[in-house]
Design a protein around this motif. Structure first.
Motif, PDB file in Angstrom:
ATOM      1  N   LEU A  19       0.868  -1.278   0.060  1.00 28.31           N
ATOM      2  CA  LEU A  19       0.083  -0.017   0.211  1.00 28.31           C
ATOM      3  C   LEU A  19       0.932   1.310  -0.088  1.00 28.31           C
ATOM      4  O   LEU A  19       0.390   2.378  -0.824  1.00 28.31           O
ATOM      5  CB  LEU A  19      -1.009   0.076   1.097  1.00 28.31           C
ATOM      6  CG  LEU A  19      -2.177  -1.009   1.138  1.00 28.31           C
ATOM      7  CD1 LEU A  19      -3.076  -0.968   2.445  1.00 28.31           C
ATOM      8  CD2 LEU A  19      -3.010  -0.737   0.103  1.00 28.31           C
ATOM      9  N   VAL A  20       1.854   1.172   0.554  1.00 27.38           N
ATOM     10  CA  VAL A  20       2.695   2.365   0.673  1.00 27.38           C
ATOM     11  C   VAL A  20       3.440   2.362  -0.641  1.00 27.38           C
ATOM     12  O   VAL A  20       3.622   3.637  -1.264  1.00 27.38           O
ATOM     13  CB  VAL A  20       3.997   2.260   1.669  1.00 27.38           C
ATOM     14  CG1 VAL A  20       5.017   3.336   1.777  1.00 27.38           C
ATOM     15  CG2 VAL A  20       3.358   2.254   3.179  1.00 27.38           C
ATOM     16  N   GLY A  21       3.901   1.499  -1.494  1.00 24.66           N
ATOM     17  CA  GLY A  21       4.234   1.550  -2.701  1.00 24.66           C
ATOM     18  C   GLY A  21       3.176   2.067  -3.619  1.00 24.66           C
ATOM     19  O   GLY A  21       3.383   2.788  -4.430  1.00 24.66           O
ATOM     20  N   GLY A  22       2.001   1.811  -3.386  1.00 23.64           N
ATOM     21  CA  GLY A  22       0.845   2.251  -4.205  1.00 23.64           C
ATOM     22  C   GLY A  22       0.633   3.916  -3.936  1.00 23.64           C
ATOM     23  O   GLY A  22       0.055   4.484  -4.879  1.00 23.64           O
ATOM     24  N   VAL A  23       0.879   4.231  -2.690  1.00 26.16           N
ATOM     25  CA  VAL A  23       0.851   5.641  -2.438  1.00 26.16           C
ATOM     26  C   VAL A  23       1.699   6.380  -3.371  1.00 26.16           C
ATOM     27  O   VAL A  23       1.532   7.590  -3.731  1.00 26.16           O
ATOM     28  CB  VAL A  23       0.829   6.034  -0.881  1.00 26.16           C
ATOM     29  CG1 VAL A  23       1.086   7.519  -0.620  1.00 26.16           C
ATOM     30  CG2 VAL A  23      -0.431   5.497  -0.275  1.00 26.16           C
ATOM     31  N   ILE A  24       3.045   5.899  -3.291  1.00 29.11           N
ATOM     32  CA  ILE A  24       3.960   6.547  -4.001  1.00 29.11           C
ATOM     33  C   ILE A  24       3.720   6.549  -5.527  1.00 29.11           C
ATOM     34  O   ILE A  24       4.078   7.825  -6.167  1.00 29.11           O
ATOM     35  CB  ILE A  24       5.435   5.848  -3.902  1.00 29.11           C
ATOM     36  CG1 ILE A  24       5.781   5.966  -2.065  1.00 29.11           C
ATOM     37  CG2 ILE A  24       6.398   6.201  -4.647  1.00 29.11           C
ATOM     38  CD1 ILE A  24       7.046   5.046  -1.663  1.00 29.11           C
ATOM     39  N   LYS A  66       3.205   9.750  -7.858  1.00 39.16           N
ATOM     40  CA  LYS A  66       3.969  10.215  -9.140  1.00 39.16           C
ATOM     41  C   LYS A  66       3.027  10.382 -10.408  1.00 39.16           C
ATOM     42  O   LYS A  66       3.403  10.875 -11.238  1.00 39.16           O
ATOM     43  CB  LYS A  66       4.859   9.184  -9.217  1.00 39.16           C
ATOM     44  CG  LYS A  66       6.089   8.977  -8.509  1.00 39.16           C
ATOM     45  CD  LYS A  66       6.987   8.024  -8.698  1.00 39.16           C
ATOM     46  CE  LYS A  66       8.324   7.826  -7.969  1.00 39.16           C
ATOM     47  NZ  LYS A  66       8.948   6.856  -8.295  1.00 39.16           N
ATOM     48  N   ALA A  67       1.878   9.695 -10.345  1.00 38.54           N
ATOM     49  CA  ALA A  67       1.201   9.495 -11.560  1.00 38.54           C
ATOM     50  C   ALA A  67       0.023  10.822 -11.418  1.00 38.54           C
ATOM     51  O   ALA A  67      -0.578  11.082 -12.505  1.00 38.54           O
ATOM     52  CB  ALA A  67       0.140   8.315 -11.432  1.00 38.54           C
ATOM     53  N   GLY A  68       0.178  11.499 -10.281  1.00 41.34           N
ATOM     54  CA  GLY A  68      -0.767  12.718 -10.167  1.00 41.34           C
ATOM     55  C   GLY A  68      -2.154  12.418  -9.752  1.00 41.34           C
ATOM     56  O   GLY A  68      -3.091  12.826 -10.063  1.00 41.34           O
ATOM     57  N   ALA A  69      -2.608  11.358  -9.135  1.00 41.27           N
ATOM     58  CA  ALA A  69      -3.984  10.755  -8.814  1.00 41.27           C
ATOM     59  C   ALA A  69      -4.571  11.777  -7.955  1.00 41.27           C
ATOM     60  O   ALA A  69      -3.872  12.733  -7.358  1.00 41.27           O
ATOM     61  CB  ALA A  69      -3.738   9.493  -8.148  1.00 41.27           C
ATOM     62  N   SER A  70      -5.685  11.849  -7.791  1.00 40.84           N
ATOM     63  CA  SER A  70      -6.603  12.571  -6.777  1.00 40.84           C
ATOM     64  C   SER A  70      -6.060  12.405  -5.333  1.00 40.84           C
ATOM     65  O   SER A  70      -5.763  11.543  -4.958  1.00 40.84           O
ATOM     66  CB  SER A  70      -7.945  12.385  -6.893  1.00 40.84           C
ATOM     67  OG  SER A  70      -8.604  11.124  -6.527  1.00 40.84           O
ATOM     68  N   LYS A  71      -6.200  13.597  -4.852  1.00 43.32           N
ATOM     69  CA  LYS A  71      -5.887  13.481  -3.365  1.00 43.32           C
ATOM     70  C   LYS A  71      -6.547  12.468  -2.507  1.00 43.32           C
ATOM     71  O   LYS A  71      -6.249  11.940  -1.731  1.00 43.32           O
ATOM     72  CB  LYS A  71      -5.923  14.944  -2.643  1.00 43.32           C
ATOM     73  CG  LYS A  71      -5.216  15.949  -3.316  1.00 43.32           C
ATOM     74  CD  LYS A  71      -4.352  16.570  -2.003  1.00 43.32           C
ATOM     75  CE  LYS A  71      -3.592  17.732  -2.362  1.00 43.32           C
ATOM     76  NZ  LYS A  71      -2.131  17.435  -1.972  1.00 43.32           N
ATOM     77  N   PHE A  72      -8.056  12.536  -2.925  1.00 41.17           N
ATOM     78  CA  PHE A  72      -8.718  11.402  -2.044  1.00 41.17           C
ATOM     79  C   PHE A  72      -8.118   9.913  -2.084  1.00 41.17           C
ATOM     80  O   PHE A  72      -8.024   9.195  -1.222  1.00 41.17           O
ATOM     81  CB  PHE A  72     -10.301  11.390  -2.872  1.00 41.17           C
ATOM     82  CG  PHE A  72     -11.026  10.459  -2.218  1.00 41.17           C
ATOM     83  CD1 PHE A  72     -11.652  10.584  -0.749  1.00 41.17           C
ATOM     84  CD2 PHE A  72     -11.474   9.495  -2.744  1.00 41.17           C
ATOM     85  CE1 PHE A  72     -12.554   9.670  -0.207  1.00 41.17           C
ATOM     86  CE2 PHE A  72     -12.226   8.213  -2.128  1.00 41.17           C
ATOM     87  CZ  PHE A  72     -12.818   8.377  -0.925  1.00 41.17           C
ATOM     88  N   SER A  73      -7.814   9.559  -3.430  1.00 42.33           N
ATOM     89  CA  SER A  73      -7.358   8.202  -3.659  1.00 42.33           C
ATOM     90  C   SER A  73      -5.914   8.083  -2.794  1.00 42.33           C
ATOM     91  O   SER A  73      -5.799   6.978  -2.266  1.00 42.33           O
ATOM     92  CB  SER A  73      -7.013   7.853  -5.052  1.00 42.33           C
ATOM     93  OG  SER A  73      -6.351   8.746  -5.648  1.00 42.33           O
ATOM     94  N   VAL A  74      -5.068   9.132  -3.047  1.00 43.02           N
ATOM     95  CA  VAL A  74      -3.833   9.046  -2.217  1.00 43.02           C
ATOM     96  C   VAL A  74      -4.165   8.733  -0.694  1.00 43.02           C
ATOM     97  O   VAL A  74      -3.297   8.068   0.075  1.00 43.02           O
ATOM     98  CB  VAL A  74      -2.851  10.389  -2.414  1.00 43.02           C
ATOM     99  CG1 VAL A  74      -1.689  10.225  -1.706  1.00 43.02           C
ATOM    100  CG2 VAL A  74      -2.686  10.274  -3.912  1.00 43.02           C
ATOM    101  N   ILE A  75      -5.225   9.632  -0.420  1.00 43.15           N
ATOM    102  CA  ILE A  75      -5.416   9.716   1.318  1.00 43.15           C
ATOM    103  C   ILE A  75      -5.861   8.313   1.555  1.00 43.15           C
ATOM    104  O   ILE A  75      -5.578   7.761   2.684  1.00 43.15           O
ATOM    105  CB  ILE A  75      -6.190  10.923   1.844  1.00 43.15           C
ATOM    106  CG1 ILE A  75      -5.353  12.213   1.517  1.00 43.15           C
ATOM    107  CG2 ILE A  75      -6.829  10.825   3.078  1.00 43.15           C
ATOM    108  CD1 ILE A  75      -6.213  13.688   1.722  1.00 43.15           C
TER     109      ILE A  75
END
Length: 53
Positions: A12-17, A21-30
């Motif tokens: 999951l931490v790798g997914g956050v990174i 990097k991909a510029g995903a929405s803040k909601f998905s990152v959070i």
């Protein structure tokens, strides 16, 4: 079980990174970050000594 939770947290931490990097929405990152934190907390809680009740 704690090992599995730490592995999931690592993914999951790798997914956050990658999301950042991909510029995903803040909601998905959070959301993924919170899931990573919960998996880490669960792994740590599993390692704590207790009576198992």
């Amino acid at each position: 079980m704690a090992i599995v939770l730490f592995i999931v947290a690592g993914f999951l931490v790798g997914g956050v990174i990658q999301l950042v990097k991909a510029g995903a929405s803040k909601f998905s990152v959070i959301l993924v970050g919170v899931l990573a934190a919960l998996a880490t907390a669960g792994g740590v809680a599993w390692l704590l000594p207790g009576d198992g009740a």
